[in-house]
Design an enzyme around this catalytic site. Structure first.
Site, PDB file in Angstrom:
ATOM      1  N   GLU A 158       0.796  -1.232   0.000  1.00 51.80           N
ATOM      2  CA  GLU A 158       0.000   0.000   0.000  1.00 51.80           C
ATOM      3  C   GLU A 158       0.828   1.281   0.000  1.00 51.80           C
ATOM      4  O   GLU A 158       0.503   2.238   0.693  1.00 51.80           O
ATOM      5  CB  GLU A 158      -0.959  -0.004   1.206  1.00 51.80           C
ATOM      6  CG  GLU A 158      -1.932  -1.167   1.154  1.00 51.80           C
ATOM      7  CD  GLU A 158      -2.915  -1.177   2.325  1.00 51.80           C
ATOM      8  OE1 GLU A 158      -4.110  -1.373   2.049  1.00 51.80           O
ATOM      9  OE2 GLU A 158      -2.508  -1.007   3.491  1.00 51.80           O
TER      10      GLU A 158
HETATM   11  C1  ACM Z   1      -2.186  -5.239   4.224  1.00 50.15           C
HETATM   12  O1  ACM Z   1      -3.305  -5.625   4.637  1.00 50.15           O
HETATM   13  N1  ACM Z   1      -2.056  -4.037   3.707  1.00 50.15           N
HETATM   14  C2  ACM Z   1      -1.021  -6.080   4.314  1.00 50.15           C
END
Ligand code: ACM
Length: 674
Positions: A317
């Site tokens: 992310e």
């Molecule tokens: C995650 O849930 N961003 C590893």
């Protein structure tokens, strides 16, 4: 059908009256159990001895098992801490182990447990096998009218997957050492073997660095593990045959590191720890040499602190927005012909890998680190599942599944249970199948404090542990729930607060000792699932009170689950015993609302739950009417329409929770013929 249900009822009642045989109540279920009909009585003379070539773990764990046994049976056993001096081939429990285990991936964990009326014997190649066997034995302790006994059987057991993990995020909420230790105890009880220690985030960085002390001075607000704590945690885990895999999440999810050392930032400015939850833009400047020098030193220090051969670098992310907004990073990308943030992260990973290899580590990361040119000896942990997971396997990467095992999302145990890291119908080759290491449950702690974390982990994680240990064809959901309810009590005995804290949380919420009306409601509600609880990621911060209805309520409510099951059986069988049980519940729920209104008078915090209590009473009346009509009462013309409306209204949330029995009432309504 009627007869079968009746027999099942008699069996479950007789178990309560005459005791319980736990031969088949083990979780995870062993690969093979062959009962022999014998019973080994547990008496005050029970003894344990170890033969072969044990490591120190075996003595400590055998001693701990003996204490756990005496705590249950109440005998004053003669043995204290078991040592080599207790050697005796005549011991009640004889442990035979060939060699100490090495704490590494693929270590042998198999064991054989033989229970005959002459002796109980655990034989294993390594002390991890012994530890797994001791857990099985403790779970088999049974009781009848004459007292406690171990049911005779021969058990052959080994894990299906070598990596059976639990991620604990200690950043979004601080989880002190006692939480970690009781979590490790629970993991060992269900034969899990990897503790994934997620200690760096946007909200905090929680492991002391002596090289970069500001990481915790400015990034943890006092709540962090000293290096001594980490060593203690690793020793505690190792004792139970559990590896500790550290994660430092870079280049995104790193606001705490950036606040402590703003020189790392892509955009120069002052930073604060994130207070909300979600995905944020701050990111390390991966075009600066300073960043690599910093990470080299930090990884070097942490690689020494954490002995496991794997090191997790996160990688998830990263939005790339701060890279796009930085003139110097844009210029770097232009000069080096790097097209986008994705490719820049690949460059970053390529530099991290040799850094960690230099410190003797193998690297793992989330799906996002899988980019062209990344070497094959990394492990991909798939939080995304589906295509990214299978692509990783197809490209030849050893992989681990976490998608489907996000226990923070409050989904029921049966959902997680049926997620398989290697589904039979997956279109992958045998070679690709061999790359599947197992899975990891993930306990992200956005909405979880020390008071509620256990009820978010347990007992559901035991179902995931079974998926990862037991044979693939162990998939009977009803039997899983039956055993889960039993294992839940065993986990509580080990120190998990998932049951007892609920009573405390209810007393606080009810503002007094009288929690009866609240309990009736809490038994049939669950917190909103997936990410619905936190609308737009803006309802909660790290400082919010996690003491409200949605925190008291737990996933996979037993009362609601049993009620739904009974209703499904009843609409088919019209069995009168079931009908009475169902009516008792409906009458309780109907009468509860007036009591609940009184409770709100002394606990204004509960006002948000009023709508749920009122709707519960309304649908209970619908259910009572439905049973009357099933039994031949005259059905008013508009009843079907009106009841559907009431059921529809009862779906709305209150206090970020919803009712879990509306579908069952719907089933009763549908069973009423027009
Ligand atoms: C995650 O849930 N961003 C590893």
């Amino acid at each position: 059908m009627k007869r079968i249900i009746f027999i099942a009822f008699v069996i479950s009642l007789s178990q309560e009256v005459f005791g319980q045989d736990n031969t088949y109540n083990i979780m995870p279920l062993p690969q093979s159990i062959k009962p022999n009909g014998q019973k080994v009585r547990v008496t005050a003379l029970f003894t344990v001895a170890v033969i072969g070539n044990p490591g120190q773990r075996v003595y400590a764990e055998a001693s701990r098992a003996l204490r756990r046994l005496d705590q249950r049976v109440g005998f004053f056993f003669k043995q204290g801490f078991i040592t080599a001096k207790d050697y005796s081939l005549k011991a009640s429990l004889l442990i035979d182990v060939k060699r100490p285990a090495e704490l590494k991936l693929n270590e042998d964990e198999s064991y054989q447990l033989t229970i005959t009326d002459r002796q109980i014997k655990i034989s294993a190649l390594t002390d991890f096998g012994v530890i797994r066997g001791l857990e099985t034995l403790l779970q088999m302790l049974s009781v009848d009218a004459s007292g406690y006994y171990f049911p005779g059987a021969e058990i052959q057991d080994f894990p299906r997957f070598p990596w059976r993990g639990l991620l604990l995020d200690v950043c979004l909420h601080w989880m002190p050492m006692d939480v970690v230790k009781r979590t490790l105890d629970g993991m060992a009880a269900v034969k899990m073997n990897v503790f994934h220690f997620h200690f760096s985030e946007d909200q905090a960085f929680r492991v002391e660095s002596k090289v970069f002390p500001k990481l915790t001075e400015l990034g943890a607000e006092g709540d962090y593990y000293t290096q001594e704590d980490v060593k203690e945690m690793i020793a505690y885990a190792s004792q139970r045959g559990i590896r500790v895999v550290p994660e430092i999440d870079v280049p995104g999810h790193a606001t705490a590191m950036i606040k402590a050392y703003p020189e790392l930032a892509s955009i120069p400015r002052e930073y604060e720890l994130q207070r909300y939850y979600g995905v944020f833009d701050p990111s390390l400047d991966v075009t600066k040499e300073y960043t690599y020098e910093f990470l080299d030193k930090l990884f070097g220090e942490m690689a020494q602190l954490f002995p496991d051969e794997y090191f997790h670098i996160g990688g998830d992310e990263n939005t790339g927005k701060n890279w796009e907004n930085s003139p110097s990073i844009r210029e770097y990308m232009r000069k080096n012909n790097i097209k986008n943030a994705h490719d820049l992260q690949t460059e970053f990973n390529k530099r991290l890998l040799p850094m960690l290899t230099k410190y003797g580590k193998k690297v793992m990361g989330w799906d996002e680190i899988l980019q062209p040119g990344v070497p094959k000896d990394i492990i991909i942990q798939s939080w995304q599942g589906g295509n990214p997971y299978y692509e990783s396997l197809k490209k030849g990467y050893t992989s681990l599944l976490s998608s489907g095992y996000y226990i923070d999302l409050i989904q029921p145990a049966d959902y997680h249970y049926l997620v398989d890291p290697a589904p039979e119908d997956a279109t992958i080759t045998d070679e690709q199948r061999k790359l599947i290491l197992g899975g990891e449950a993930t306990m992200w702690t956005e909405h979880t404090t020390t008071e509620t974390v256990d009820s978010r982990i347990w007992p559901r994680t035991a179902a995931i542990a079974e998926r990862l240990w037991s044979s693939q064809n162990v998939r009977d959901v009803e039997d899983m729930y039956r055993r889960l309810d039993i294992i839940s009590l065993r986990l509580e005995e080990l120190g998990s607060t998932h049951i007892k804290n609920k009573s405390m949380l209810m007393r606080r919420l009810a503002n007094g000792y009288n929690t009866e009306a609240l309990e009736v409601l809490v038994d049939v509600i669950e917190p909103l699932k997936i990410y619905q609880r936190n609308q737009g990621d803006t309802m909660y911060t790290v400082f919010s009170p996690y003491t409200k209805l949605a925190d008291v309520a737990t996933p996979d409510q037993r009362v609601a689950r049993e009620f739904r099951k009974h209703v499904s059986q009843y609409v088919k069988s019209k069995d009168k015993t079931l009908e009475k049980n169902i009516l008792d519940h409906l009458l309780l729920w109907k009468g509860n609302h007036s009591e609940f209104l009184k409770l709100i008078q002394q606990s204004p915090t509960l006002q948000e739950a009023e709508i749920l209590s009122e709707n519960l009473a309304r649908i209970a009346q619908v259910g009572i009417d439905a049973i009357g009509f099933i039994n031949g009462k005259q059905i008013p013309q508009s009843w079907h329409k009106e009841s559907q409306l009431i059921l529809q209204e009862a779906k709305q949330q209150g206090g970020r929770c919803d009712l879990q029995v509306t579908t069952a009432i719907d089933e009763l309504v549908n069973a009423v013929k027009n």
